[in-house]
Design an enzyme around this catalytic site. Structure first.
Site, PDB file in Angstrom:
ATOM      1  N   HIS A  47       0.681  -1.326   0.407  1.00 21.50           N
ATOM      2  CA  HIS A  47      -0.043  -0.123   0.012  1.00 21.50           C
ATOM      3  C   HIS A  47       1.309   0.972   0.363  1.00 21.50           C
ATOM      4  CE1 HIS A  47      -2.865  -2.845   2.545  1.00 21.50           C
ATOM      5  NE2 HIS A  47      -3.365  -2.642   0.920  1.00 21.50           N
ATOM      6  N   LYS A  84      -0.580  -6.628  -8.043  1.00 20.29           N
ATOM      7  CA  LYS A  84      -1.196  -7.346  -6.962  1.00 20.29           C
ATOM      8  C   LYS A  84      -2.528  -8.045  -7.596  1.00 20.29           C
ATOM      9  CE  LYS A  84      -1.175 -10.104  -3.664  1.00 20.29           C
ATOM     10  NZ  LYS A  84      -2.433  -9.804  -3.312  1.00 20.29           N
TER      11      LYS A  84
HETATM   12  P1  AMP Z   1      -6.331  -3.806  -0.542  1.00 22.51           P
HETATM   13  O1  AMP Z   1      -6.335  -3.039   1.103  1.00 22.51           O
HETATM   14  O2  AMP Z   1      -5.484  -5.507  -0.506  1.00 22.51           O
HETATM   15  O3  AMP Z   1      -7.822  -3.668  -1.723  1.00 22.51           O
HETATM   16  O4  AMP Z   1      -5.242  -2.803  -1.532  1.00 22.51           O
HETATM   17  C1  AMP Z   1      -5.302  -2.084  -1.780  1.00 22.51           C
HETATM   18  C2  AMP Z   1      -4.366  -1.347  -3.074  1.00 22.51           C
HETATM   19  O5  AMP Z   1      -3.232  -1.501  -2.755  1.00 22.51           O
HETATM   20  C3  AMP Z   1      -4.715  -2.117  -4.016  1.00 22.51           C
HETATM   21  O6  AMP Z   1      -4.828  -0.843  -5.032  1.00 22.51           O
HETATM   22  C4  AMP Z   1      -3.831  -3.586  -4.416  1.00 22.51           C
HETATM   23  O7  AMP Z   1      -3.548  -4.289  -5.444  1.00 22.51           O
HETATM   24  C5  AMP Z   1      -2.481  -3.170  -3.414  1.00 22.51           C
HETATM   25  N1  AMP Z   1      -1.674  -4.048  -3.245  1.00 22.51           N
HETATM   26  C6  AMP Z   1      -1.880  -4.763  -2.033  1.00 22.51           C
HETATM   27  N2  AMP Z   1      -1.021  -5.484  -1.948  1.00 22.51           N
HETATM   28  C7  AMP Z   1       0.358  -5.141  -3.108  1.00 22.51           C
HETATM   29  C8  AMP Z   1       0.946  -5.384  -3.187  1.00 22.51           C
HETATM   30  N3  AMP Z   1       1.895  -6.657  -2.266  1.00 22.51           N
HETATM   31  N4  AMP Z   1       1.991  -4.871  -3.723  1.00 22.51           N
HETATM   32  C9  AMP Z   1       1.849  -3.490  -4.470  1.00 22.51           C
HETATM   33  N5  AMP Z   1       0.641  -3.490  -4.455  1.00 22.51           N
HETATM   34  C10 AMP Z   1      -0.213  -4.007  -3.281  1.00 22.51           C
END
Ligand code: AMP
Length: 281
Positions: free
Chosen positions: A35, A147
């Site tokens: 994030h 991801k």
């Molecule tokens: P989430 O809180 O899981 O909904 O993720 C929020 C954002 O962070 C989304 O755009 C995800 O794709 C991104 N994200 C989550 N994990 C990763 C990671 N390991 N590397 C890069 N971006 C990520």
């Protein structure tokens, strides 16, 4: 850093940002370096950065982990403040979805394949909440992680189809030292499961090296990845797929500039996804 929980309050604050370039990073909180990499990029490319922290109920299926999804707003808040975020939008479910909520966004076909096969309403929930957040925050640019490659492809398509005029930037996957892509859900894994989960990035690495060594037949590559994953007893394979990077349709032959290689597994009760791309989402 300001924190706003109400849509009307956010809109009021948004007025003072007129004329500034606003970058937006939607999250479900429980923040990690993945994030933060999106946030850093937004801060570098915009005058103001808005981050939302909202565990969106409409993207969870009835038997999924909505109730146990990890949450720690105080910790998130400190991380965001230290990073230099300007404004946090953290509504609750009632604020986002009134009691008589009826409207959903469906990006047809793209939401039904890959993860959509086992999570039939997931991408409808994602597209809906992202559009709602875009309408509230009105960003110039928004940042998503590779991801969740299918999510990024779907959000891009929604923006194009609905003429939203928001630049969607897709940022590289951030990994832990053992290769596992960072995810809020990794905390569900016990030690043995965590070890088993390494098979996911390991098998994709193998696929990449096969492609680099000249393999182009997708069925053969998928068989290799599947075989690699099957070696680890705790791993239950969800899917291994090689698809076109834009329409997500299965490819027969690798396209060196337009391919998504993606896999999903379950380890114990935890669902994990990972991928790599040839070309750019
Ligand atoms: P989430 O809180 O899981 O909904 O993720 C929020 C954002 O962070 C989304 O755009 C995800 O794709 C991104 N994200 C989550 N994990 C990763 C990671 N390991 N590397 C890069 N971006 C990520």
């Amino acid at each position: 850093m300001k924190i706003e929980k109400k849509i009307a309050g956010f809109r009021e604050r948004r007025k003072s940002l007129a004329g500034k370039r606003v970058g937006f990073v939607p999250t479900m909180g429980y923040l990690h370096d993945g994030h933060l990499s999106l946030i850093d990029r937004s801060i570098a490319e915009n005058d103001m950065t808005v981050v939302s922290v909202f565990v969106n109920p409409t993207q969870f299926g009835p038997n999924e982990d909505l109730d146990r999804y990890p949450r720690d707003f105080q910790r998130d808040r400190e991380l965001l403040e230290n990073r230099g975020v300007d404004l946090v939008f953290s509504p609750d479910s009632q604020e986002m979805y009134g009691p008589d909520y009826r409207t959903y966004v469906q990006v047809e076909e793209l939401g039904k394949v890959l993860c959509g096969k086992s999570r039939p309403t997931h991408f409808r929930g994602v597209a809906t909440v992202v559009l709602k957040l875009f309408n509230i925050i009105r960003p110039d640019g928004a940042y998503f992680g590779q991801k969740d490659a299918q999510q990024a492809v779907i959000v891009k398509r929604m923006c194009r189809d609905l003429n939203l005029g928001i630049d969607i930037r897709v940022c590289p996957i951030v990994r832990d030292s053992d290769g596992l892509a960072l995810s809020s859900r990794n905390r569900y894994l016990d030690k043995k499961e965590r070890e088993a989960a390494r098979a996911l990035p390991g098998s994709l690495k193998k696929a990449r090296s096969l492609i680099e060594s000249g393999w182009t037949d997708c069925a053969r590559i998928i068989a290799e990845v599947t075989g690699e994953l099957a070696k680890t007893s705790l791993v239950e394979i969800g899917y291994v797929a090689i698809v076109d990077l834009e329409n997500l349709k299965p490819l027969k032959e690798i396209d060196p500039n337009h391919t998504l290689v993606a896999a999903a597994i379950r380890v114990g009760s935890t669902r994990l996804i990972d991928n790599f791309v040839l070309g750019e989402i």
